[in-house]
Design an enzyme around this catalytic site. Structure first.
Site, PDB file in Angstrom:
ATOM      1  N   SER A  29      25.183  45.179  56.138  1.00 18.78           N
ATOM      2  CA  SER A  29      24.616  46.191  55.266  1.00 18.78           C
ATOM      3  C   SER A  29      23.061  46.634  55.632  1.00 18.78           C
ATOM      4  CB  SER A  29      24.909  46.018  53.881  1.00 18.78           C
ATOM      5  OG  SER A  29      24.224  44.632  53.352  1.00 18.78           O
ATOM      6  N   HIS A  78      21.001  38.345  60.244  1.00 16.28           N
ATOM      7  CA  HIS A  78      20.883  37.247  59.322  1.00 16.28           C
ATOM      8  C   HIS A  78      21.997  36.292  59.166  1.00 16.28           C
ATOM      9  CE1 HIS A  78      22.081  40.725  57.260  1.00 16.28           C
ATOM     10  NE2 HIS A  78      22.723  39.906  56.091  1.00 16.28           N
ATOM     11  N   HIS A 101      24.373  34.201  56.462  1.00 16.62           N
ATOM     12  CA  HIS A 101      24.512  33.913  55.170  1.00 16.62           C
ATOM     13  C   HIS A 101      25.145  32.224  54.889  1.00 16.62           C
ATOM     14  CE1 HIS A 101      25.192  38.252  53.701  1.00 16.62           C
ATOM     15  NE2 HIS A 101      25.295  38.349  55.067  1.00 16.62           N
TER      16      HIS A 101
END
Length: 117
Positions: free
Chosen positions: A98, A103, A105
């Site tokens: 999104s 990145h 998680h």
């Protein structure tokens, strides 16, 4: 990319977010829409749009993301095998990406089924 991503704005302190972890290469903060009791986003300070666009020169940054995950897990008390955690990197819309800023998680605090969604 001319406009900063939300992650770049957090890293640059233009948007306030308490940091869980920070070093020269990465910053980490809690996800605003957590999918587990513990859901931390570990973000490189250098903009890499997605993992499939990383280049050889990003090797140190990519390694720093995983090393930071281990440090954060230890800090949060989830690094032992009896608890555990999951790391996820999304690439592209179908994977759930999104924000076009790579990145990791870090998810923990509940049983995480396999295979994932």
């Amino acid at each position: 990319m001319s406009e900063k991503t939300i992650f770049q704005k957090i890293i640059d302190r233009e948007i306030p977010a308490p940091l869980v972890y920070e070093d020269d290469l990465v910053a980490a903060f809690n996800d605003i829409s957590p999918q587990a009791p513990i859901h931390v986003l570990i973000v490189p300070k250098k903009l890499i749009p997605r993992v499939g666009e990383a280049v050889a020169e990003d090797r140190a940054t990519l390694g720093a993301l995983l090393l930071a995950a281990g440090k954060i897990a230890e800090k949060l008390g989830i690094s032992d095998r009896s608890k555990g955690f999951r790391l996820v990197i999304n690439h592209g819309k179908d994977a759930g990406e999104s924000v076009p800023h790579m990145h990791v998680h870090l998810l923990a605090g509940r049983s995480l089924d396999w295979p994932p969604g």
